[in-house]
Enzyme design. Structure first.
Site, PDB file in Angstrom:
ATOM      1  N   ASP A 156      -4.023  -2.716  37.847  1.00 37.69           N
ATOM      2  CA  ASP A 156      -3.363  -3.473  36.774  1.00 37.69           C
ATOM      3  C   ASP A 156      -2.458  -2.540  35.971  1.00 37.69           C
ATOM      4  O   ASP A 156      -1.307  -2.867  35.664  1.00 37.69           O
ATOM      5  CB  ASP A 156      -4.391  -4.078  35.806  1.00 37.69           C
ATOM      6  CG  ASP A 156      -5.301  -5.117  36.431  1.00 37.69           C
ATOM      7  OD1 ASP A 156      -5.046  -6.309  36.252  1.00 37.69           O
ATOM      8  OD2 ASP A 156      -6.278  -4.724  37.098  1.00 37.69           O
ATOM      9  N   GLU A 186       0.678  -8.393  30.514  1.00 32.38           N
ATOM     10  CA  GLU A 186      -0.710  -8.724  30.173  1.00 32.38           C
ATOM     11  C   GLU A 186      -1.448  -7.535  29.566  1.00 32.38           C
ATOM     12  O   GLU A 186      -2.190  -7.683  28.599  1.00 32.38           O
ATOM     13  CB  GLU A 186      -1.473  -9.188  31.417  1.00 32.38           C
ATOM     14  CG  GLU A 186      -2.949  -9.390  31.112  1.00 32.38           C
ATOM     15  CD  GLU A 186      -3.752  -9.937  32.277  1.00 32.38           C
ATOM     16  OE1 GLU A 186      -4.915 -10.293  32.035  1.00 32.38           O
ATOM     17  OE2 GLU A 186      -3.233 -10.013  33.390  1.00 32.38           O
ATOM     18  N   ASP A 198       2.336 -10.564  34.834  1.00 34.48           N
ATOM     19  CA  ASP A 198       0.922 -10.329  35.136  1.00 34.48           C
ATOM     20  C   ASP A 198       0.896  -9.403  36.346  1.00 34.48           C
ATOM     21  O   ASP A 198       1.183  -9.831  37.472  1.00 34.48           O
ATOM     22  CB  ASP A 198       0.176 -11.631  35.442  1.00 34.48           C
ATOM     23  CG  ASP A 198      -1.335 -11.409  35.509  1.00 34.48           C
ATOM     24  OD1 ASP A 198      -1.751 -10.263  35.740  1.00 34.48           O
ATOM     25  OD2 ASP A 198      -2.092 -12.380  35.334  1.00 34.48           O
ATOM     26  N   LEU A 246      -1.436  -8.031  37.980  1.00 33.05           N
ATOM     27  CA  LEU A 246      -2.467  -8.296  38.979  1.00 33.05           C
ATOM     28  C   LEU A 246      -3.249  -9.521  38.515  1.00 33.05           C
ATOM     29  O   LEU A 246      -4.158  -9.418  37.707  1.00 33.05           O
ATOM     30  CB  LEU A 246      -3.391  -7.076  39.140  1.00 33.05           C
ATOM     31  CG  LEU A 246      -4.199  -6.949  40.450  1.00 33.05           C
ATOM     32  CD1 LEU A 246      -4.893  -5.598  40.510  1.00 33.05           C
ATOM     33  CD2 LEU A 246      -5.226  -8.060  40.596  1.00 33.05           C
ATOM     34  N   THR A 251      -7.828 -10.352  38.901  1.00 22.52           N
ATOM     35  CA  THR A 251      -8.434  -9.012  38.894  1.00 22.52           C
ATOM     36  C   THR A 251      -9.912  -9.048  39.309  1.00 22.52           C
ATOM     37  O   THR A 251     -10.368  -8.207  40.082  1.00 22.52           O
ATOM     38  CB  THR A 251      -8.300  -8.366  37.497  1.00 22.52           C
ATOM     39  OG1 THR A 251      -6.917  -8.272  37.157  1.00 22.52           O
ATOM     40  CG2 THR A 251      -8.911  -6.977  37.468  1.00 22.52           C
ATOM     41  N   GLY A 268      -7.355 -16.861  40.181  1.00 21.86           N
ATOM     42  CA  GLY A 268      -5.934 -16.585  40.052  1.00 21.86           C
ATOM     43  C   GLY A 268      -5.076 -17.824  39.879  1.00 21.86           C
ATOM     44  O   GLY A 268      -5.123 -18.742  40.695  1.00 21.86           O
ATOM     45  N   LYS A 292      -3.535 -20.502  42.799  1.00 21.76           N
ATOM     46  CA  LYS A 292      -3.724 -21.961  42.763  1.00 21.76           C
ATOM     47  C   LYS A 292      -2.397 -22.700  42.926  1.00 21.76           C
ATOM     48  O   LYS A 292      -2.339 -23.754  43.576  1.00 21.76           O
ATOM     49  CB  LYS A 292      -4.428 -22.364  41.468  1.00 21.76           C
ATOM     50  CG  LYS A 292      -5.859 -21.833  41.366  1.00 21.76           C
ATOM     51  CD  LYS A 292      -6.534 -22.324  40.098  1.00 21.76           C
ATOM     52  CE  LYS A 292      -7.860 -21.639  39.839  1.00 21.76           C
ATOM     53  NZ  LYS A 292      -7.723 -20.258  39.357  1.00 21.76           N
ATOM     54  N   ASP A 312       0.257 -15.756  33.095  1.00 20.63           N
ATOM     55  CA  ASP A 312      -0.376 -16.363  34.266  1.00 20.63           C
ATOM     56  C   ASP A 312       0.454 -17.515  34.819  1.00 20.63           C
ATOM     57  O   ASP A 312       0.407 -17.803  36.014  1.00 20.63           O
ATOM     58  CB  ASP A 312      -1.762 -16.943  33.915  1.00 20.63           C
ATOM     59  CG  ASP A 312      -2.771 -15.881  33.541  1.00 20.63           C
ATOM     60  OD1 ASP A 312      -2.910 -14.912  34.296  1.00 20.63           O
ATOM     61  OD2 ASP A 312      -3.422 -16.026  32.487  1.00 20.63           O
TER      62      ASP A 312
END
Length: 309
Positions: A51, A74, A117, A119, A122, A220, A224, A247
């Site tokens: 990250d 993030e 974001d 990653l 995570t 995640g 989706k 996100d």
């Protein structure tokens, strides 16, 4: 258009290459075996070395080429010099060749907000559920998500050691989306995708109210949305705070570019201005088709439990 591409096309082209480099960083950290995991707010809110390094690379690479854009990542990281080998200077030629939609041709750097974001997924990354992991770079103008890049660092990982890992998809309003094959769940089936690790009664009640034929629980937000555009799910239903703007910005842009929709549980859009609060406090409802049906199915008890922005 390659002679003098519009600023926003150059930014998207850079974001594509930058996301690919971030994906390579994410793979390298995993293969090293030293994930450097720290808990941020608890066991379901983790940060790893991947990250941290991926965000440094993304932010430094984009801000060097586009110094006046606002970048919101993030991870809350200290300001420090980034090594030169972390900087990605490339731009995706296929994006530079595309014609910029008329309404975005005159955009200036200072009018753009980039939500990162480094990653997404995570927790799943630390547990080896690698297909859930994405790198997300979303581009907003006038408060709207207008373009997004999604990199899946471990795409194909289940095919074994010889497989070429990773893929990158991108989309822009008025242009379409690229890097995947758009597919839909058959019209007579409702498949709901929802959270794997952040569920509660409100989330479950809302999913059940959709009367799904099948429920998929994965990690995640980026993952989706990929399920929606690749025909694995009809709706992404998450009736809870938890998701943040980084996100949803990139996935929303890709989804909207192919005619889908992402809103809160009330059916209202989220704004992506630099000064908005980061939490998507009224949940997330995303669909490729029939958004109004899913909004209409949200129970009053769920709406009362959430607060519309």
């Amino acid at each position: 258009m390659s002679g003098n591409p519009a600023l926003v096309m150059r930014l998207v082209a850079s974001a594509y290459s930058v996301a690919e480099k971030a994906g390579a960083i994410v793979r390298k950290v995993l293969h090293s075996g030293e994930l450097g995991i720290v808990e941020k707010t608890g066991a379901n809110d983790l940060q790893t070395l991947a990250d941290r390094l991926a965000q440094k690379s993304i932010c430094a690479s984009l801000s060097r080429r586009f110094p006046k854009i606002t970048i919101i990542g993030e991870e809350d990281l200290p300001s420090e010099e980034v090594q030169e080998d972390m900087i990605e200077k490339g731009q995706a030629e296929e994006i530079l060749q595309k014609s910029c939609p008329e309404e975005y041709r005159a955009i200036k750097e200072e009018e753009l907000v980039v939500w990162v974001d480094p990653l997404d997924g995570t927790k799943e990354y630390t547990e080896g559920l690698l297909d859930n992991v994405t790198v997300l770079i979303g581009i907003a103008y006038g408060g709207r998500a207008i373009a997004g890049v999604i990199n899946q660092p471990f795409y194909n990982y289940q095919l074994g050691a010889e497989a070429a890992l990773g893929r990158t998809m991108w989309g822009m309003l008025g242009l379409g989306a690229f890097g995947f094959q758009l597919q839909e769940v058959p019209a007579d089936r409702r498949v709901v995708t929802t959270t794997r690790s952040h569920s509660n009664k409100t989330v479950t009640d809302c999913v059940n109210a959709m009367e799904p034929h099948e429920v998929i629980r994965v990690g995640g937000a980026g993952n989706k949305i990929i399920q929606l555009i690749e025909g694995k799910a009809s709706a992404y239903v998450f009736a809870s705070p938890g998701c943040k703007k980084w996100d949803t910005c990139a996935p929303e842009a890709v989804l909207h570019a192919v005619g889908g929709k992402l809103t809160d549980m009330f059916g209202n859009p989220y704004g992506y201005n630099a000064d908005v609060k980061h939490m998507n406090s009224a949940g997330v409802l995303a669909t490729l088709r029939n958004h109004d049906y899913y909004v209409s199915r949200v129970p009053q008890s769920v709406l009362q439990a959430l607060k519309s922005e």
